[in-house]
Scaffold this motif. Structure first.
Motif, short mmCIF file in Angstrom:
data_model
loop_
_atom_site.label_atom_id
_atom_site.label_comp_id
_atom_site.label_asym_id
_atom_site.label_seq_id
_atom_site.Cartn_x
_atom_site.Cartn_y
_atom_site.Cartn_z
N MET A 95 0.85 -1.21 0.00
CA MET A 95 0.00 0.00 0.00
C MET A 95 0.88 1.26 0.00
SD MET A 95 -3.28 0.81 2.39
CE MET A 95 -2.38 1.26 3.87
N SER A 96 1.99 1.23 0.73
CA SER A 96 2.92 2.38 0.71
C SER A 96 3.52 2.55 -0.68
CB SER A 96 4.08 2.20 1.68
OG SER A 96 3.62 1.94 2.94
N GLN A 97 3.87 1.41 -1.30
CA GLN A 97 4.46 1.48 -2.65
C GLN A 97 3.46 2.10 -3.64
OE1 GLN A 97 5.63 -2.57 -3.55
NE2 GLN A 97 6.76 -2.73 -1.64
N LEU A 98 2.20 1.73 -3.47
CA LEU A 98 1.16 2.27 -4.35
C LEU A 98 1.04 3.78 -4.17
CD1 LEU A 98 -1.18 1.35 -6.31
CD2 LEU A 98 -2.66 1.33 -4.31
N ARG A 99 1.15 4.22 -2.94
CA ARG A 99 1.04 5.65 -2.65
C ARG A 99 2.25 6.42 -3.16
NH1 ARG A 99 -2.92 8.39 -0.04
NH2 ARG A 99 -1.69 8.97 1.76
N SER A 100 3.44 5.78 -3.09
CA SER A 100 4.67 6.51 -3.46
C SER A 100 4.93 6.46 -4.95
CB SER A 100 5.87 5.91 -2.72
OG SER A 100 6.19 4.65 -3.29
N GLY A 101 4.24 5.57 -5.67
CA GLY A 101 4.46 5.48 -7.12
C GLY A 101 5.37 4.32 -7.51
N ALA A 102 5.85 3.54 -6.52
CA ALA A 102 6.70 2.39 -6.84
C ALA A 102 5.87 1.24 -7.40
CB ALA A 102 7.45 1.93 -5.59
N LEU A 103 4.59 1.24 -7.13
CA LEU A 103 3.66 0.21 -7.62
C LEU A 103 2.47 0.95 -8.23
CD1 LEU A 103 2.85 -2.84 -7.54
CD2 LEU A 103 1.92 -2.45 -5.26
N GLU A 104 1.99 0.45 -9.37
CA GLU A 104 0.92 1.18 -10.07
C GLU A 104 -0.48 0.68 -9.73
OE1 GLU A 104 3.60 -0.08 -11.89
OE2 GLU A 104 4.68 1.84 -12.02
N MET A 105 -0.58 -0.65 -9.45
CA MET A 105 -1.91 -1.22 -9.20
C MET A 105 -1.84 -2.22 -8.05
SD MET A 105 -3.15 -2.04 -13.12
CE MET A 105 -4.85 -2.44 -12.70
N MET A 106 -2.98 -2.42 -7.41
CA MET A 106 -3.00 -3.36 -6.29
C MET A 106 -4.43 -3.80 -6.04
SD MET A 106 -1.70 -2.64 -2.40
CE MET A 106 -1.80 -3.99 -1.21
N SER A 107 -4.62 -5.06 -5.64
CA SER A 107 -5.94 -5.44 -5.13
C SER A 107 -5.81 -5.40 -3.61
CB SER A 107 -6.34 -6.82 -5.63
OG SER A 107 -5.61 -7.82 -4.98
N LEU A 108 -6.76 -4.72 -2.99
CA LEU A 108 -6.60 -4.47 -1.55
C LEU A 108 -7.95 -4.50 -0.85
CD1 LEU A 108 -4.61 -3.68 0.69
CD2 LEU A 108 -4.94 -1.29 0.06
N SER A 109 -7.98 -5.21 0.26
CA SER A 109 -9.22 -5.30 1.05
C SER A 109 -9.47 -3.98 1.78
CB SER A 109 -9.11 -6.44 2.06
OG SER A 109 -10.06 -6.28 3.08
N GLY A 110 -10.74 -3.74 2.08
CA GLY A 110 -11.10 -2.57 2.88
C GLY A 110 -10.45 -2.58 4.26
N ASN A 111 -10.02 -3.77 4.70
CA ASN A 111 -9.44 -3.81 6.06
C ASN A 111 -8.14 -3.02 6.16
OD1 ASN A 111 -7.69 -5.79 4.88
ND2 ASN A 111 -8.93 -7.46 5.68
N ILE A 112 -7.16 -3.32 5.28
CA ILE A 112 -5.88 -2.61 5.32
C ILE A 112 -6.08 -1.16 4.85
CG2 ILE A 112 -3.46 -2.65 4.56
CD1 ILE A 112 -4.01 -5.27 5.76
N LEU A 113 -6.92 -1.02 3.80
CA LEU A 113 -7.15 0.31 3.23
C LEU A 113 -7.77 1.25 4.27
CD1 LEU A 113 -6.86 1.91 0.65
CD2 LEU A 113 -9.00 0.92 -0.18
N SER A 114 -8.48 0.68 5.23
CA SER A 114 -9.12 1.53 6.26
C SER A 114 -8.09 2.23 7.14
CB SER A 114 -10.07 0.70 7.11
OG SER A 114 -9.35 -0.07 8.04
N THR A 115 -6.83 1.76 7.11
CA THR A 115 -5.82 2.48 7.89
C THR A 115 -5.46 3.81 7.21
OG1 THR A 115 -3.97 1.29 6.84
CG2 THR A 115 -4.82 0.37 8.90
N LEU A 116 -5.80 3.95 5.93
CA LEU A 116 -5.63 5.23 5.22
C LEU A 116 -6.92 6.03 5.22
CD1 LEU A 116 -3.91 4.69 1.75
CD2 LEU A 116 -3.04 5.94 3.70
N LEU A 117 -8.02 5.31 4.95
CA LEU A 117 -9.33 5.95 4.83
C LEU A 117 -10.32 5.05 5.59
CD1 LEU A 117 -11.07 8.14 3.24
CD2 LEU A 117 -11.50 6.30 1.59
N PRO A 118 -10.62 5.39 6.84
CA PRO A 118 -11.44 4.49 7.67
C PRO A 118 -12.72 4.02 6.98
CG PRO A 118 -10.56 6.25 9.01
CD PRO A 118 -10.15 6.56 7.60
N LEU A 119 -13.38 4.91 6.24
CA LEU A 119 -14.64 4.53 5.60
C LEU A 119 -14.50 3.38 4.61
CD1 LEU A 119 -16.64 7.74 4.63
CD2 LEU A 119 -17.47 5.73 5.86
N ALA A 120 -13.32 3.23 4.03
CA ALA A 120 -13.12 2.19 3.00
C ALA A 120 -13.49 0.80 3.51
CB ALA A 120 -11.68 2.20 2.51
#
Ligand code: X2X
Length: 350
Positions: A95-120
């Motif tokens: 998820m950090s790589q996706l944010r920094s531009g080191a990774l372009e795409m990712m499949s990600l559950s709402g669980n981990i993503l909620s640490t960035l955006l709780p509503l997710a």
């Protein structure tokens, strides 16, 4: 070669590679699909896609097929390289790589993503759903649309169709789980997510947040006694090798957003955006169908592999959460608007 020379090491076998979740090191973990040679020219766009699931999980089966189709449909202009099974690191790293531009795409559950955006992760609320009709009415309906718009606000473009992870079941290496009281002080691994920690604490368990990349080894070395995941993942990640009991609680339904960095998405010309979105969304629909079919056969297969199943009364777990004030607390965190959108198509919560 003198005895002081280093032997030639063809590639570096990292700990992460060895622990890549399946306990098996036979399969190559990188699928590079639609290589430029096949089309004779350099692609205009080469996008890395990372995920946390074993190669033979239906998500990867359908994503790798979709990647091939994207290369074909774009005449080799757009190439997606799939890095499955935490090969690029655990979810938090990716998820950090996706944010920094080191990774372009990712499949990600709402669980981990909620640490960035709780509503997710609001759709992960326990006992929100009892069947797939409700699930897809929610995620393909107003709530899903609302969540994808929020993700744009943090620089992530989510494709329209989510991918199924499934209804989560609790496994254990030490005790049978039949009622909420069986969870007292139970050392259980949960994903890195405040919602999961809060749920299992409310039920009296002792949860620890660990990325999926480390789950097999955490169970094997008894750092934790149990975990919870859908049956297709318990099967493909071979967790039955290190777990004995499975309690069919279906406590949380889970899925993956198919994310692409907004910066990258905006750089793609409209025709490539359309090929990418259409191909991957169609593949998501096919994956959903496979998951439902797989789910219905897996109890038999896992029993043959040595697991024992229990069928707890889900209502008792939900009641315990209500009593602990769990839903009231989370309703406040998520806010009325999102909560009401969810409740339009979900079971009544709280
Ligand atoms: O970490 C897990 O348990 C997994 C793979 O099911 C997710 O929800 C990301």
């Amino acid at each position: 070669m003198s005895k002081f020379d280093q032997p030639h090491i063809p590639f570096l076998v990292t700990r992460r590679w060895l622990l890549a979740g399946t306990g098996s090191i036979a399969a190559p973990l990188l699928l590079a699909i639609g290589s430029q040679k096949a089309h004779g020219a350099d692609p205009e766009f080469r996008l890395k896609l990372g995920d946390d699931l074993p190669l033979d999980h239906p998500l990867n089966v359908h994503l790798s097929e979709a990647a091939k189709q994207v290369a074909e449909r774009s005449g080799g202009r757009l190439v997606i390289e799939l890095f499955a099974n935490n090969q690029l690191g655990g979810d938090t790293d990716m998820m950090s790589q996706l944010r920094s531009g080191a990774l372009e795409m990712m499949s990600l559950s709402g669980n981990i993503l909620s640490t960035l955006l709780p509503l997710a992760g609001i759709y992960n609320l326990p006992f929100a759903f009892s069947n797939y009709d409700q699930v897809w009415a929610t995620m393909d309906g107003p709530l899903g649309k609302f969540l994808r718009a929020k993700l744009e606000g943090i620089g992530l473009h989510a494709l329209d169709k989510q991918w199924d992870n499934g209804f989560r079941q609790i496994t254990s290496g030490t005790r049978k789980i039949e009622t909420p009281s069986d969870l007292q002080n139970f050392k259980i691994r949960v994903p890195v997510s405040p919602l999961w920690l809060s749920m299992f604490k409310a039920l009296g368990a002792a949860p620890t947040a660990i990325n999926f990349s480390e789950v097999y080894s955490a169970l094997q070395t008894h750092v934790v006694d149990g975990q919870e995941n859908p049956l297709p993942l318990i099967e493909t990640a071979k967790l039955y090798e290190v777990q004995k009991y499975a309690a069919l609680t279906s406590h949380i339904w889970d899925s993956f957003y198919l994310l692409i960095s907004k910066r990258v998405w905006q750089r793609l010309p409209p025709d490539l955006q359309a090929i990418l979105a259409d191909t991957i969304n169609q593949a998501a629909l096919a994956q959903r169908r496979d998951m439902q079919e797989l789910n219905s056969n897996l109890q038999i297969k896992l029993t043959q592999q040595g697991m024992e199943f229990t069928h707890p009364d889900r209502a008792a777990f939900r009641q315990a959460l209500i009593k602990a004030g769990f839903y009231a607390g989370w309703k406040q965190k998520y806010g009325e608007d999102a909560w009401n959108l969810l409740q339009q198509t979900s079971d009544k919560l709280g």
